[in-house]
Design a protein around this motif. Structure first.
Motif, short mmCIF file in Angstrom:
data_model
loop_
_atom_site.label_atom_id
_atom_site.label_comp_id
_atom_site.label_asym_id
_atom_site.label_seq_id
_atom_site.Cartn_x
_atom_site.Cartn_y
_atom_site.Cartn_z
N GLN A 131 23.58 76.26 88.40
CA GLN A 131 22.61 77.34 88.16
C GLN A 131 22.28 78.07 89.46
O GLN A 131 22.23 79.31 89.50
N LEU A 132 22.08 77.31 90.53
CA LEU A 132 21.81 77.94 91.83
C LEU A 132 22.97 78.84 92.24
O LEU A 132 22.77 79.95 92.73
N ARG A 133 24.18 78.35 92.04
CA ARG A 133 25.35 79.14 92.39
C ARG A 133 25.43 80.41 91.56
O ARG A 133 25.72 81.50 92.07
N SER A 163 17.26 82.05 100.37
CA SER A 163 18.08 81.02 101.02
C SER A 163 17.72 79.68 100.40
O SER A 163 16.58 79.46 100.01
N VAL A 164 18.72 78.80 100.30
CA VAL A 164 18.49 77.45 99.80
C VAL A 164 19.04 76.46 100.81
O VAL A 164 20.18 76.59 101.26
N ILE A 165 18.20 75.49 101.18
CA ILE A 165 18.60 74.45 102.14
C ILE A 165 18.47 73.10 101.47
O ILE A 165 17.38 72.71 101.04
N ASP A 221 25.03 86.44 91.62
CA ASP A 221 24.52 87.66 90.98
C ASP A 221 23.27 88.19 91.67
O ASP A 221 22.46 88.88 91.05
N TYR A 222 23.12 87.85 92.96
CA TYR A 222 21.87 88.19 93.64
C TYR A 222 21.59 89.69 93.70
O TYR A 222 20.44 90.13 93.80
N ILE A 271 29.66 77.68 97.31
CA ILE A 271 29.11 78.88 97.96
C ILE A 271 28.45 78.53 99.29
O ILE A 271 28.06 79.43 100.03
N ALA A 272 28.31 77.25 99.56
CA ALA A 272 27.52 76.83 100.72
C ALA A 272 28.23 77.14 102.03
O ALA A 272 29.45 77.00 102.15
N GLU A 273 27.44 77.56 103.00
CA GLU A 273 27.94 77.83 104.34
C GLU A 273 28.05 76.51 105.12
O GLU A 273 27.23 75.60 104.94
#
Length: 529
Positions: free
Chosen positions: A165-167, A181-183, A172-173, A211-213
């Motif tokens: 869901q987060l992805r 941002s999510v940490i 679609d931001y 999607i995570a950096e």
């Protein structure tokens, strides 16, 4: 008065801490760029402390919602509805925190979210994220979501769906409002998180968190950073310590591992606080060695975790054992699962392209563990244990006598064994022989830079005395000459005039025994078996 803390989050006003402002600046830059990422580091590596300090850095520009999955129970992950309700309760508790109420959110939407929980109408992750989207769209400032201890999730499929869901909202931001941002923070990195969650082969690489950096910020502490913390302590306590020197000694043992640094300092501070009478200066090289000895003898959650991981991952355990006792070298490659796991748990590191144990204390603990597993069945250990008192004279360790007795016992028991036996067990047998002699009063460590199939340098600390013993497999006259040269160089580094050379030789014409030789301005006690 501030103290050194080894349990839970460190708070600058209450605890002595290494300054992490530079690290926080680097993390904030990732947040400013709208990155989603995981701070994955080993147990007790300062993740929770970093997140707590990061909140203070970010809250001027962002709304920060900081959650902890440890506050969710096993039952909270039972199914989608239970998880959604539990997560929302955690979320609402965070934004309504009496100590720091978040006032920049739309009260009507927040209350609607609260009612959905109270009335039992919240049933799916989709409903939950619809509320979050509304909250993000109407908030006065961008929202940053932090979740600590993400690997506490007990139902992995539910957590996978949550990540999905987060992805979806992240992708679609530009059309749907979502978290800026999510940490996430935990031990497991992205790849290992999915391995833990979906171990089936067909799903092995299908992570919903792709999607995570990458998070490449070094969270270990430098010697200079440790010195800054000790300077704060010295200003309060006036011990007279040499701050720079003490910081260097602590770094040598810990390689910057935050928990171990605080643990050493806490023990030394406790010696002062309890006004224990010591025959040595507490904040000194010997004091640090004493503190390390205490750490190695005590049980702690860090070492409990290390033991558990060794038991669960036999390939990683075997790799560490072969590195320590046989000098095996392994190329550092994270596609090797044992190396990947060892690095993730903080037990291994990349040292010039080869795998190494991440710090000296871990290495000493591993030696003690592996040797203890063998000592009950080892004849050499029994020989040393039965007569260890003869090696201590007036509080000093007679290392020359140790070598003489080791040569005699080894020759009697193992003298007829071949080259393969020597290479595999020779150095291990010496360490087993040494262990009951120093008997918890002293300890030893191995110079990892010199440990290979041919050579190992052992540094022994005993009540302020230091001994350098080079153990070497005989490879001919050229290697023998190099061994003396290398030992002399090490003696210069440690400011010692006397060193010890233990040679394991499979040459049938070898001259077994112990002798003294002069080499340049050094005295070398040479033992050959």
């Amino acid at each position: 008065m501030r103290t050194f803390n080894i349990t839970g989050r460190c708070i600058p006003s209450r605890h002595y801490m290494v300054n992490i402002e530079e690290k926080l600046t680097q993390i904030k830059l990732m947040v400013d760029q709208g990155k989603y990422f995981v701070i994955n580091r080993a147990r007790q590596y300062g993740k929770t402390t970093t997140l707590g300090c990061l909140v203070d850095v970010l809250k001027k520009e962002y709304i920060v919602v900081s959650l902890d999955f440890q506050k969710l129970s096993y039952a909270d992950f039972a199914d989608e509805k239970r998880f959604s309700v539990s997560f929302v309760k955690l979320f609402l508790r965070a934004i309504k925190n009496r100590r720091d109420v978040i006032k920049s959110l739309d009260d009507n939407i927040v209350e609607s979210l609260q009612k959905s929980v109270d009335m039992g109408t919240l049933e799916t992750l989709g409903q939950m994220f619809d509320f979050f989207s509304e909250i993000c769209e109407t908030a006065d400032k961008p929202i940053v979501l932090m979740i600590d201890e993400v690997d506490s999730a007990s139902n992995n499929q539910i957590f996978m769906d949550f990540l999905a869901q987060l992805r979806g909202y992240y992708l679609d931001y530009d059309q749907i409002a979502t978290f800026h941002s999510v940490i996430l923070a935990g031990v497991y990195d992205i790849r290992n998180l999915k391995l833990k969650i979906r171990p089936e082969e067909e799903h092995r690489f299908n992570s919903p968190w792709n999607i995570a950096e990458s998070f490449d910020i070094d969270m270990s502490f430098s010697s200079d950073g440790i010195a800054g913390m000790l300077s704060d302590y010295e200003e309060d306590h006036q011990t007279g310590m040499n701050v720079t020197q003490m910081a260097g000694y602590i770094y040598d043992y810990t390689s910057g591992y935050p928990f171990l640094i605080s643990y050493i300092c806490k023990i030394l501070d406790g010696m002062l606080t309890l006004d224990k009478k010591q025959e040595f200066e507490i904040w000194s090289k010997r004091g640090i060695a004493e503190a390390v000895g205490i750490i190695l003898r005590e049980r702690s959650t860090l070492f409990d975790s290390l033991k558990r991981q060794l038991d669960e991952h036999q390939e990683m355990c075997d790799m560490l054992r072969n590195m320590l006792f046989q000098g095996n070298r392994y190329s550092y490659n994270l596609y090797n699962e044992a190396i990947n796991l060892g690095s993730m748990f903080g037990y291994m590191k990349n040292c010039n392209g080869s795998v190494a144990v991440s710090n000296r204390i871990f290495e000493m603990w591993l030696y003690n563990l592996f040797l203890s597993e063998d000592e009950l069945e080892d004849v050499m250990y029994d020989e040393a244990q039965s007569s260890y008192n003869q090696f201590i004279k007036n509080g000093s360790l007679d290392m020359e006598l140790v070598l003489q007795k080791f040569v005699a016992h080894y020759t009697d028991i193992y003298g007829q064994n071949d080259e393969k036996f020597l290479e595999k067990y020779g150095r291990k047998l010496f360490l087993l022989y040494l262990k009951p002699i120093i008997n918890g009063i002293g300890h030893y460590y191995i110079e990892s830079e010199t440990r290979d199939r041919d050579r190992t340098d052992v540094i022994i600390d005993y009540l302020g005395q230091q001994f350098v013993v080079e153990m070497k497999i005989w490879r001919g006259a050229k290697y023998y000459a190099e061994g003396k040269r290398q030992l002399a160089d090490y003696l210069n580094q440690y400011h010692l005039e006397k060193g010890y050379l233990l040679i394991f030789s499979f040459n049938k014409n070898k001259s077994i025994g112990v002798k003294r030789i002069e080499y340049e301005d050094k005295l070398i006690v040479e033992a050959m078996v």
